[in-house]
Scaffold this active site. Structure first.
Site, PDB file in Angstrom:
ATOM      1  N   SER A  86      39.967  -2.536 -11.741  1.00 20.62           N
ATOM      2  CA  SER A  86      38.960  -3.249 -11.659  1.00 20.62           C
ATOM      3  C   SER A  86      37.835  -2.432 -11.221  1.00 20.62           C
ATOM      4  O   SER A  86      37.796  -1.901 -10.105  1.00 20.62           O
ATOM      5  CB  SER A  86      39.207  -4.525 -10.957  1.00 20.62           C
ATOM      6  OG  SER A  86      37.851  -5.202 -11.030  1.00 20.62           O
ATOM      7  N   TYR A 156      33.440 -11.105 -10.986  1.00 24.39           N
ATOM      8  CA  TYR A 156      34.530 -10.477 -10.170  1.00 24.39           C
ATOM      9  C   TYR A 156      35.387 -11.620  -9.281  1.00 24.39           C
ATOM     10  O   TYR A 156      36.189 -11.449  -8.920  1.00 24.39           O
ATOM     11  CB  TYR A 156      33.772  -9.365  -9.369  1.00 24.39           C
ATOM     12  CG  TYR A 156      34.606  -8.534  -8.393  1.00 24.39           C
ATOM     13  CD1 TYR A 156      35.440  -7.634  -9.116  1.00 24.39           C
ATOM     14  CD2 TYR A 156      34.375  -8.570  -7.135  1.00 24.39           C
ATOM     15  CE1 TYR A 156      36.177  -6.726  -8.225  1.00 24.39           C
ATOM     16  CE2 TYR A 156      35.256  -7.833  -6.297  1.00 24.39           C
ATOM     17  CZ  TYR A 156      35.941  -6.685  -6.894  1.00 24.39           C
ATOM     18  OH  TYR A 156      36.774  -6.044  -6.050  1.00 24.39           O
ATOM     19  N   LYS A 160      39.094 -12.329  -9.618  1.00 25.09           N
ATOM     20  CA  LYS A 160      40.122 -12.189  -8.514  1.00 25.09           C
ATOM     21  C   LYS A 160      40.656 -13.447  -8.169  1.00 25.09           C
ATOM     22  O   LYS A 160      42.072 -13.350  -7.885  1.00 25.09           O
ATOM     23  CB  LYS A 160      39.524 -11.421  -7.171  1.00 25.09           C
ATOM     24  CG  LYS A 160      39.137  -9.847  -7.633  1.00 25.09           C
ATOM     25  CD  LYS A 160      40.205  -8.970  -7.935  1.00 25.09           C
ATOM     26  CE  LYS A 160      39.463  -7.629  -7.905  1.00 25.09           C
ATOM     27  NZ  LYS A 160      40.986  -6.529  -8.114  1.00 25.09           N
TER      28      LYS A 160
END
Length: 335
Positions: A86, A156, A160
């Protein structure tokens, strides 16, 4: 390339995102531990220069693959799987938010399917970003966070968070041995000059004699963990005899204001740069500091590298890389 993997009959570790800043240091450590290492990367943010010195190692293999597609790797002997895939800096993960979300969510499901089919123990690189702009300080793993689900950082942050959910659901339903670390700000050699995070930005600006851009008034705080300390924590978590039943914070609890960091970088580089202010980005956290009590209790881990020591090593890395680029550019001009 794939046909030649696992040729030395040692335990195998797969590292997705292995050509990235942290991933490359992890590959290096695993090779030193005597494992065969399969580095998986797309090179969208990872860099060949980070792993070039490993390519001739007899126990290192490189596979160019996107984790948003199922992994097609030989299954035998895979003992450890580290999902580091990532982009991690805001400029990089905001470049293509949908792709960032896919990498974190679909990618997590694909690597979990691989671990389920092989019986491999699997590590997920989560992030302190799951705490958002925290209202609890320092941040323990029990804190649920304060995240904007549709802000500029959410691709993001929420990616996550969803990945953490997937990992624990695979543990509950299929018995997959999962290990999750919430990683706080990390720095060190092999960061890209274009990384976009505060340490790399300040060092590059200082070495070039440019204005150092501080967002807001610089009173926001961060905690900076040197990459060697982080890798040591990741490996300790992966090899803990019993899998923790919740994520584990990995970071350095030393807390500095952004302005203090800027002043330290200027002093250590001998730069003539001046500090200038820019507007604070949307959803930029005001405070960030890990509570690492759980890591201490479960892993006997704590960071060892003080910020000035780590910065000195990191400044040396950037100085060499920028000098190399300047030399290459000068040669091109001469030609």
């Amino acid at each position: 390339m794939i046909a030649s993997l696992y040729s030395h009959r040692r335990p195998v570790a797969v590292v997705t995102g292995g050509a990235g800043f942290v991933g490359s240091h992890l590959c290096e450590r695993l090779l030193a531990d005597g494992l065969e290492v399969v580095c998986v990367d797309t090179f969208e943010t990872g860099r060949m220069d980070n792993i070039r010195h490993l390519l001739s190692h007899k126990s290192f293999s490189l596979v160019e693959h996107d984790v948003t597609m199922p992994l097609d790797l030989p299954h035998a002997q895979v003992a450890e799987f580290y999902n580091m895939a990532s982009p991690a800096s805001p400029p990089m993960y905001q470049r293509d938010p949908i792709r960032t979300l896919k990498t974190n969510v679909i990618g997590a499901l694909n690597v979990l399917e691989f671990a389920r089919s092989t019986g491999a123990r699997i590590f997920q690189a989560s992030t302190s970003e799951v705490y958002g702009d925290p209202q609890v300080h320092p941040q323990p793993e029990t804190y649920w966070g304060n995240v904007n689900s549709f802000g500029p950082r959410s691709c993001y942050d929420e990616g996550k968070r969803a990945a953490e959910t997937a990992f624990f659901e695979y543990r509950a339903k299929y018995g997959v041995d999962v290990r999750i670390a919430r990683i706080f700000n990390t720095y060190g050699p092999r960061m890209s000059p274009e990384d976009g995070r505060v340490v790399s930005n300040f060092i590059v600006q200082a070495l070039r004699g440019e204005d150092i851009t501080v967002y807001g008034d610089g009173s926001q705080t961060r905690s900076f963990c040197y990459v060697d300390d982080l890798v040591r924590g990741i490996v300790a978590l992966m090899r803990a005899p019993v899998a923790p039943t919740a994520p584990v914070n990995l970071g350095n609890p030393g807390e500095f204001t952004v302005l203090e960091l800027a002043q330290l970088v200027i002093s250590m580089t001998g730069s003539v740069s001046r500090v200038v202010s820019r507007p604070l980005p949307t959803d930029d956290p005001r405070q960030r500091r890990p509570d690492i009590s759980r890591a201490g209790e479960l892993l006997s881990w704590q960071p060892e590298i003080a910020l000035p020591v780590g910065l000195s090593r990191t400044i040396g890395h950037f100085r060499a890389e920028l000098d190399s680029r300047d030399s290459a550019n000068a040669l091109l001009v001469a030609l």
